[in-house]
Every structure is written in C-alpha cells, then in structure tokens.
Design a protein around this motif. Structure first.
Motif, short mmCIF file in Angstrom:
data_model
loop_
_atom_site.label_atom_id
_atom_site.label_comp_id
_atom_site.label_asym_id
_atom_site.label_seq_id
_atom_site.Cartn_x
_atom_site.Cartn_y
_atom_site.Cartn_z
N HIS A 8 -7.60 -15.47 0.97
CA HIS A 8 -8.60 -15.83 1.98
C HIS A 8 -9.99 -15.95 1.33
O HIS A 8 -10.32 -15.17 0.43
CB HIS A 8 -8.61 -14.72 3.04
N GLU A 35 -3.93 -18.41 4.21
CA GLU A 35 -5.19 -19.07 4.49
C GLU A 35 -5.97 -19.30 3.21
O GLU A 35 -6.05 -18.44 2.36
CB GLU A 35 -6.06 -18.20 5.40
N HIS A 71 -8.95 -22.08 6.63
CA HIS A 71 -9.98 -21.29 7.32
C HIS A 71 -11.31 -21.94 6.96
O HIS A 71 -11.65 -22.06 5.79
CB HIS A 71 -9.91 -19.84 6.81
N HIS A 96 -6.96 -23.70 11.12
CA HIS A 96 -6.55 -22.60 11.99
C HIS A 96 -7.76 -21.98 12.68
O HIS A 96 -8.89 -22.05 12.18
CB HIS A 96 -5.74 -21.57 11.17
ZN LIG Z 1 -9.02 -17.43 9.27
#
Ligand SMILES: [Zn+2]
Length: 200
Positions: A8, A35, A71, A96
């Motif tokens: 992430h 992500e 993301h 998302h």
């Molecule tokens: Zn996210």
C-alpha cells in the motif's frame, strides 16, 4: 479464498522488494496486484517514492497479466499518467474505494478500469460521490466495504465488516433507481469478469 498482492502507498516505509512481489504475485491464487497507487493526502512528502513503487506494481501486473487494485487519493493526474505510461490498459483493474471526481472516473474507465464504491457513498456529505455512483455504467461498477474502515450508514462509527456490503449495494441501487437484484447480479458479474482467475 483468493488474494491480491501489493504494498500500500502508505506502507512503503516498511520496505518494498520488487522481486519478492513478483514471486508472491505469480501464485495462481493471487488474482490481482494491489492495493497499490498514490496517496498524497497523508504522505505528500513521499510522493516521489510512492510513484516509483506504484510504477513497479503496474509493470509486474502487466508482466503477469493480472489486474490492478488502485488506491488513489489527491493524486489524480499522477495516477492516470503512470497507468498510461506503463500500459495498464493491457490488464485493467479497479479504482477501489473511489472518492475522486467524475472526470477521473471517466478517464480511468477509458483505460479499462472499474469504479468501486464503498460505504462512504451513504454518508450525508458525499454528494459528489453519490453523483459518480449514479453515473458509472452498470458494467463498470463494483461495490466494496473497505472493512474494517468506513462502515456504511446505519453502522457508521462502528467496526465495518464484509457483510455490510449489502448496505452499500442497497444504497447505490436506490441512487440509480435500479433493483437490488439487478445491482447484485451486475456487480458479481463485473467482479468475475475483472478478476478472471477467481472462480465462484
Ligand atoms: Zn485503499
């Protein structure tokens, strides 16, 4: 169970190893990469490092032929630019927990990306997102919870859980003037079309 694999953008200080990602992501049970993406809201000072690592994720996704779970927050132009530069339309993916503008949604859809709506859509202040949720073509729409965060109304403030995806579906169906059954069928079909190596 199926998985996606990625680091992430807000976790990159914990380290990123492209070879390790490539190796893990090659597993057949890994149906997507992510992500991954850019988040300038919380860590604008790490924008450069986030971009480099995001780019690596897109390259690995294209190499492996797996879709991307993106993301993106307050980084519209850079997100779209890197997706274009790295040929992400070859694999597509999903933006998302979408909270950006309709213009960004349109440009992402043109690259083969789906738009995923979370429980944020049920919040009073989310009028721009309600508009996006109503406008995305049915064959480009996904729903999610992003649990344990962002519980939808009427559970707002409590811990979120996957079962609450029902509240999101019902709310988006209401916004679009469609039946819940239509929404459920379409979003399930979209999911398996996008994550094509996941089997029901
Ligand atoms: Zn996210």
């Amino acid at each position: 169970m199926f998985a996606s694999c990625g680091v992430h953008p807000l976790d990159i200080e914990q380290g990123f190893d492209a070879e390790k990602l490539r190796e893990l992501a090659a597993d057949e049970r890994v149906v997507a990469i992510g992500e991954t993406g850019l988040d300038y809201h919380y860590q604008p000072e790490l924008a450069g490092a986030q971009q480099d690592i995001f780019r690596e994720h897109v390259r690995i996704a294209v190499e492996l032929g797996k879709p991307l779970i993106i993301h993106t927050r307050e980084a519209r132009e850079d997100t779209l630019r890197i997706l274009r530069e790295e040929g992400a339309e070859k694999v597509g993916g999903v933006l998302h927990c979408f909270t950006e503008s309709w213009e960004m949604a349109e440009q992402a859809m043109a690259l083969g990306f789906y738009i995923s709506i979370s429980g944020i859509v049920t919040f009073n202040k989310a009028s721009a997102l309600k508009d996006v949720a109503a406008r995305v073509p049915l064959d480009k729409l996904l729903v999610e919870t992003d649990s344990p965060y962002l519980a939808p109304v009427p559970y707002r403030g409590k811990q979120n859980q996957p079962a609450y995806v029902r509240e999101v579906v019902e709310y988006v169906a209401m916004l679009r003037g469609e039946s819940v059954e239509t929404m459920m069928a379409a979003t399930s079909e979209n999911f398996f079309r996008l994550f094509s190596s996941a089997k029901a």
